[in-house]
Design a protein around this motif. Structure first.
Motif, mmCIF file in Angstrom:
data_model
loop_
_atom_site.group_PDB
_atom_site.id
_atom_site.type_symbol
_atom_site.label_atom_id
_atom_site.label_comp_id
_atom_site.label_asym_id
_atom_site.label_seq_id
_atom_site.Cartn_x
_atom_site.Cartn_y
_atom_site.Cartn_z
ATOM 1 N N PRO A 1 -8.248 6.273 3.160
ATOM 2 C CA PRO A 1 -7.620 6.832 1.959
ATOM 3 C C PRO A 1 -6.366 6.070 1.532
ATOM 4 O O PRO A 1 -5.571 5.638 2.367
ATOM 5 N N PHE A 2 -6.234 5.913 0.228
ATOM 6 C CA PHE A 2 -5.036 5.364 -0.416
ATOM 7 C C PHE A 2 -4.831 6.231 -1.646
ATOM 8 O O PHE A 2 -5.619 6.188 -2.582
ATOM 9 N N LEU A 3 -3.819 7.062 -1.630
ATOM 10 C CA LEU A 3 -3.625 8.105 -2.637
ATOM 11 C C LEU A 3 -2.367 7.877 -3.462
ATOM 12 O O LEU A 3 -1.414 7.262 -2.988
ATOM 13 N N VAL A 4 -2.379 8.423 -4.670
ATOM 14 C CA VAL A 4 -1.177 8.489 -5.493
ATOM 15 C C VAL A 4 -1.018 9.917 -5.995
ATOM 16 O O VAL A 4 -1.996 10.647 -6.148
ATOM 17 N N ALA A 5 0.225 10.279 -6.239
ATOM 18 C CA ALA A 5 0.539 11.526 -6.934
ATOM 19 C C ALA A 5 1.048 11.107 -8.299
ATOM 20 O O ALA A 5 1.927 10.245 -8.408
ATOM 21 N N VAL A 6 0.466 11.690 -9.341
ATOM 22 C CA VAL A 6 0.850 11.317 -10.702
ATOM 23 C C VAL A 6 1.294 12.551 -11.481
ATOM 24 O O VAL A 6 0.803 13.659 -11.266
ATOM 25 N N SER A 7 2.234 12.331 -12.395
ATOM 26 C CA SER A 7 2.735 13.398 -13.261
ATOM 27 C C SER A 7 1.706 13.674 -14.359
ATOM 28 O O SER A 7 0.775 12.879 -14.561
ATOM 29 N N PRO A 8 1.872 14.768 -15.093
ATOM 30 C CA PRO A 8 0.948 15.040 -16.203
ATOM 31 C C PRO A 8 0.896 13.908 -17.232
ATOM 32 O O PRO A 8 -0.125 13.708 -17.880
ATOM 33 N N SER A 9 1.972 13.144 -17.352
ATOM 34 C CA SER A 9 1.978 12.018 -18.307
ATOM 35 C C SER A 9 1.404 10.743 -17.709
ATOM 36 O O SER A 9 1.347 9.712 -18.378
ATOM 37 N N GLY A 10 0.985 10.791 -16.437
ATOM 38 C CA GLY A 10 0.348 9.631 -15.805
ATOM 39 C C GLY A 10 1.278 8.744 -15.013
ATOM 40 O O GLY A 10 0.841 7.714 -14.483
ATOM 41 N N ASN A 11 2.552 9.105 -14.880
ATOM 42 C CA ASN A 11 3.481 8.297 -14.092
ATOM 43 C C ASN A 11 3.234 8.504 -12.604
ATOM 44 O O ASN A 11 3.082 9.638 -12.143
ATOM 45 N N VAL A 12 3.215 7.412 -11.844
ATOM 46 C CA VAL A 12 3.051 7.507 -10.400
ATOM 47 C C VAL A 12 4.365 7.994 -9.800
ATOM 48 O O VAL A 12 5.412 7.375 -9.970
ATOM 49 N N LEU A 13 4.294 9.114 -9.085
ATOM 50 C CA LEU A 13 5.468 9.734 -8.470
ATOM 51 C C LEU A 13 5.622 9.350 -7.010
ATOM 52 O O LEU A 13 6.717 9.413 -6.455
ATOM 53 N N GLY A 14 4.511 8.982 -6.373
ATOM 54 C CA GLY A 14 4.527 8.628 -4.964
ATOM 55 C C GLY A 14 3.152 8.183 -4.534
ATOM 56 O O GLY A 14 2.177 8.303 -5.284
ATOM 57 N N PHE A 15 3.075 7.644 -3.323
ATOM 58 C CA PHE A 15 1.788 7.178 -2.809
ATOM 59 C C PHE A 15 1.742 7.348 -1.303
ATOM 60 O O PHE A 15 2.773 7.485 -0.636
ATOM 61 N N ALA A 16 0.526 7.339 -0.766
ATOM 62 C CA ALA A 16 0.299 7.487 0.668
ATOM 63 C C ALA A 16 -0.992 6.781 1.032
ATOM 64 O O ALA A 16 -1.950 6.790 0.255
ATOM 65 N N TYR A 17 -0.998 6.168 2.196
ATOM 66 C CA TYR A 17 -2.224 5.525 2.676
ATOM 67 C C TYR A 17 -2.172 5.407 4.186
ATOM 68 O O TYR A 17 -1.119 5.601 4.803
ATOM 69 N N VAL A 18 -3.319 5.116 4.768
ATOM 70 C CA VAL A 18 -3.384 4.774 6.189
ATOM 71 C C VAL A 18 -3.984 3.382 6.296
ATOM 72 O O VAL A 18 -4.806 2.979 5.484
ATOM 73 N N ALA A 19 -3.533 2.668 7.314
ATOM 74 C CA ALA A 19 -4.035 1.317 7.585
ATOM 75 C C ALA A 19 -4.210 1.184 9.092
ATOM 76 O O ALA A 19 -3.548 1.895 9.863
ATOM 77 N N PRO A 20 -5.071 0.282 9.520
ATOM 78 C CA PRO A 20 -5.294 0.129 10.959
ATOM 79 C C PRO A 20 -4.000 -0.109 11.725
ATOM 80 O O PRO A 20 -3.118 -0.838 11.273
ATOM 81 N N TRP A 21 -3.917 0.528 12.881
ATOM 82 C CA TRP A 21 -2.754 0.366 13.742
ATOM 83 C C TRP A 21 -2.706 -1.058 14.280
ATOM 84 O O TRP A 21 -1.673 -1.705 14.246
ATOM 85 N N LYS A 22 -3.807 -1.551 14.758
ATOM 86 C CA LYS A 22 -3.939 -2.925 15.266
ATOM 87 C C LYS A 22 -5.287 -3.458 14.798
ATOM 88 O O LYS A 22 -6.174 -2.699 14.448
ATOM 89 N N GLU A 23 -5.439 -4.757 14.823
ATOM 90 C CA GLU A 23 -6.682 -5.351 14.339
ATOM 91 C C GLU A 23 -7.779 -5.445 15.392
ATOM 92 O O GLU A 23 -8.910 -5.751 15.066
ATOM 93 N N LYS A 24 -7.480 -5.191 16.639
ATOM 94 C CA LYS A 24 -8.499 -5.242 17.691
ATOM 95 C C LYS A 24 -9.495 -4.107 17.491
ATOM 96 O O LYS A 24 -9.139 -2.989 17.131
ATOM 97 N N ALA A 25 -10.759 -4.392 17.750
ATOM 98 C CA ALA A 25 -11.851 -3.461 17.444
ATOM 99 C C ALA A 25 -11.681 -2.091 18.099
ATOM 100 O O ALA A 25 -12.014 -1.068 17.495
ATOM 101 N N ALA A 26 -11.177 -2.047 19.306
ATOM 102 C CA ALA A 26 -11.057 -0.772 20.012
ATOM 103 C C ALA A 26 -10.089 0.196 19.319
ATOM 104 O O ALA A 26 -10.149 1.400 19.556
#
Length: 192
Positions: free
Chosen positions: A79-104
């Motif tokens: 997930p990569f999310l944004v919170a937007v106002s009624p007028s469409g302005n981005v108020l904030g964002f949130a996402y998750v990304a891999p902690w490390k690149e190793k497969a485990a």
């Protein structure tokens, strides 16, 4: 000047004072981020780069770098999310990304949440976190880590703890920004 000119003004008792209008309702919608949101995401993030220690980045992040990060997160199905106002302005964002690149580590992520300065203190961070965790679980994520600066990020620590994140470690003096040493607090939450 006459003494009577300096007499304090009388005030109405609180019960008789006109009531202030209620503040406008803080409205937003949380949705999946799109590439059109990236300039606003960059602006919000770069505000923190320039003005705080909540990120250890010292140089503004380019739009090209945000496009690359966004594509990587999307390719993984995270997930990569944004919170937007009624007028469409981005108020904030949130996402998750891999902690490390190793497969485990493929089911372990680090979360990131950033709010525009005008959107802080209104419950938006909690709303984004709740939705981010729900979507991370749906994406098959099992563990979420938060790496938070040990100075200047007290609100973030409190919010994470409110969502059941537990402190699992600290690193001292691992970052140097604004001519001072900073450490990190690591928190973890299992999604079951």
């Amino acid at each position: 000047m006459l003494e009577e000119e300096y007499q304090p003004r009388r005030r109405l008792p609180p019960a008789l004072r006109p009531k202030a209008p209620p503040p406008p309702k803080f409205e937003y919608v949380i949705r999946d981020a799109t590439t059109r949101d990236l300039p606003d995401i960059r602006e919000i993030y770069n505000h923190y780069v320039a003005n705080s220690t909540v990120t250890f980045d010292e140089d503004p992040m380019s739009l090209k770098a945000w496009r690359s990060k966004f594509a990587w997160v999307a390719k993984l199905g995270f997930p990569f999310l944004v919170a937007v106002s009624p007028s469409g302005n981005v108020l904030g964002f949130a996402y998750v990304a891999p902690w490390k690149e190793k497969a485990a580590y493929r089911r372990t992520v680090e979360n990131s949440i950033y709010l525009g300065p005008a959107a802080t203190g209104k419950g938006l961070g909690k709303a984004l976190m709740g939705e981010l965790l729900t979507r991370a679980k749906a994406a098959g994520i099992k563990e979420v880590l938060a790496v938070i600066a040990d100075q200047g990020a007290e609100a973030s620590l409190k919010m994470h703890e409110g969502f059941g994140f537990k402190e699992v470690g600290r690193l001292g003096r691992v970052g140097f920004k604004f001519n001072r040493w900073l450490g990190t607090v690591m928190l973890q939450k299992s999604l079951k």
